[in-house]
Design an enzyme around this catalytic site. Structure first.
Site, short mmCIF file in Angstrom:
data_model
loop_
_atom_site.label_atom_id
_atom_site.label_comp_id
_atom_site.label_asym_id
_atom_site.label_seq_id
_atom_site.Cartn_x
_atom_site.Cartn_y
_atom_site.Cartn_z
N GLY A 24 -24.28 42.99 -75.04
CA GLY A 24 -26.15 43.47 -74.39
C GLY A 24 -26.44 43.70 -73.12
O GLY A 24 -24.54 44.06 -72.55
N ALA A 25 -27.29 43.59 -72.14
CA ALA A 25 -27.41 44.08 -70.88
C ALA A 25 -27.20 42.67 -70.18
O ALA A 25 -26.59 43.21 -69.30
CB ALA A 25 -29.13 43.87 -70.92
N GLY A 27 -24.33 40.54 -71.26
CA GLY A 27 -23.14 40.48 -71.90
C GLY A 27 -22.76 40.31 -72.98
O GLY A 27 -22.83 41.46 -73.70
N LYS A 41 -21.03 34.19 -77.01
CA LYS A 41 -21.36 34.76 -75.93
C LYS A 41 -20.32 34.80 -74.93
O LYS A 41 -20.34 33.61 -74.46
CB LYS A 41 -23.01 34.36 -75.97
CG LYS A 41 -23.15 35.36 -74.35
CD LYS A 41 -25.34 35.22 -75.12
CE LYS A 41 -25.71 35.83 -73.54
NZ LYS A 41 -27.10 36.03 -73.65
N ASP A 136 -39.07 38.05 -72.00
CA ASP A 136 -37.92 39.21 -72.55
C ASP A 136 -38.10 40.05 -73.68
O ASP A 136 -36.88 39.56 -73.98
CB ASP A 136 -36.32 39.20 -71.38
CG ASP A 136 -36.30 40.53 -71.61
OD1 ASP A 136 -36.92 41.38 -71.66
OD2 ASP A 136 -34.16 40.95 -72.11
#
Length: 233
Positions: A24-25, A27, A41, A136
């Site tokens: 992901g952005a 992690g 994560k 977001d």
């Protein structure tokens, strides 16, 4: 760690070579098992600001007990990285669904879009009642449970806490194509920025992608602030 008592042991090779790994952005998430399957994560903060934002994300996820918000069970640090154990959403993210439909030249029906928005609104309502902004909202942060069909909000790295003394914020964060004009301008804003982003998510569901996606981020931000609110194609 965060609230919860889940103990996870994940071998290094499983973390580094897991086939269920999603970047992901901010992690990497992998699927991990103890007696139950979890999403694990991994995030390596580069600055103190990133570490601070990550702590906010962890606190919000741990405190947000709602059927439409991904649960956070525990956190720990290892070799400079934060590891966050979260509820495993086997259906992946909404972006994957939209990408698949686009390749097949298929579209979500209005009832499907309405269902997605309704479930997201439930999660947002819970956050807003607790004076938290997501900031977001986008398809990447809408996760699906393959077994139950449950739809949940995730990824709270940009979450803001509103207090009685400061009911509006003026920091610029978020993903450009989904951002509200007041966020881009650096003006004070409140929960309405999440409502705007949800509207862009609705367009994304109908058109496979958000408005201005083919523009460079700076150009897209200029268009968002100078043109009327977008409509589906």
């Amino acid at each position: 760690g965060a609230s919860g008592s889940v103990h996870l042991v994940v071998r290094r090779e499983d973390r580094e070579n897991n086939s269920n790994c999603i970047d992901g952005a901010d992690g990497t998430a992998v699927a991990a098992r103890s007696k139950k399957k979890y999403a694990l994560k991994k995030v390596i903060p580069n600055t103190e600001l990133e570490a601070s934002m990550l702590k906010v994300e962890i606190e919000v996820m741990a405190a947000s007990r709602h059927p439409n918000i991904v649960r956070c069970f525990a956190t720990f640090r290892h070799e400079g990285a934060f590891w966050i154990s979260m509820e495993h959403m086997s259906g992946g993210c909404l972006t994957d669904v939209l990408d698949f439909l686009q390749k097949k030249k298929l579209c979500l029906t209005e009832p499907h879009i309405a269902l997605i928005l309704r479930e997201c609104l439930k999660g947002l309502q819970h956050m807003h009642l607790h004076r938290r902004l997501h900031r977001d909202i986008k398809s990447d942060n809408v996760l699906l449970c393959g077994a139950s069909g449950r739809i949940k909000l995730a990824d709270f790295g940009f979450v803001a806490q509103l207090t009685e003394e400061r009911k509006k914020r003026n920091t610029i964060v978020g993903t450009p194509y989904w951002m509200a004009p007041e966020l881009i301008r650096g003006c004070e804003y409140d929960h309405k920025v999440d409502v705007w982003s949800l509207g862009i998510l609705a367009i994304e569901c109908a058109d496979w992608e958000p408005p201005h996606i083919n523009e460079a981020p700076m150009q897209a931000m200029m268009l968002i602030t100078t043109r009327p609110p977008p409509k589906p194609r």
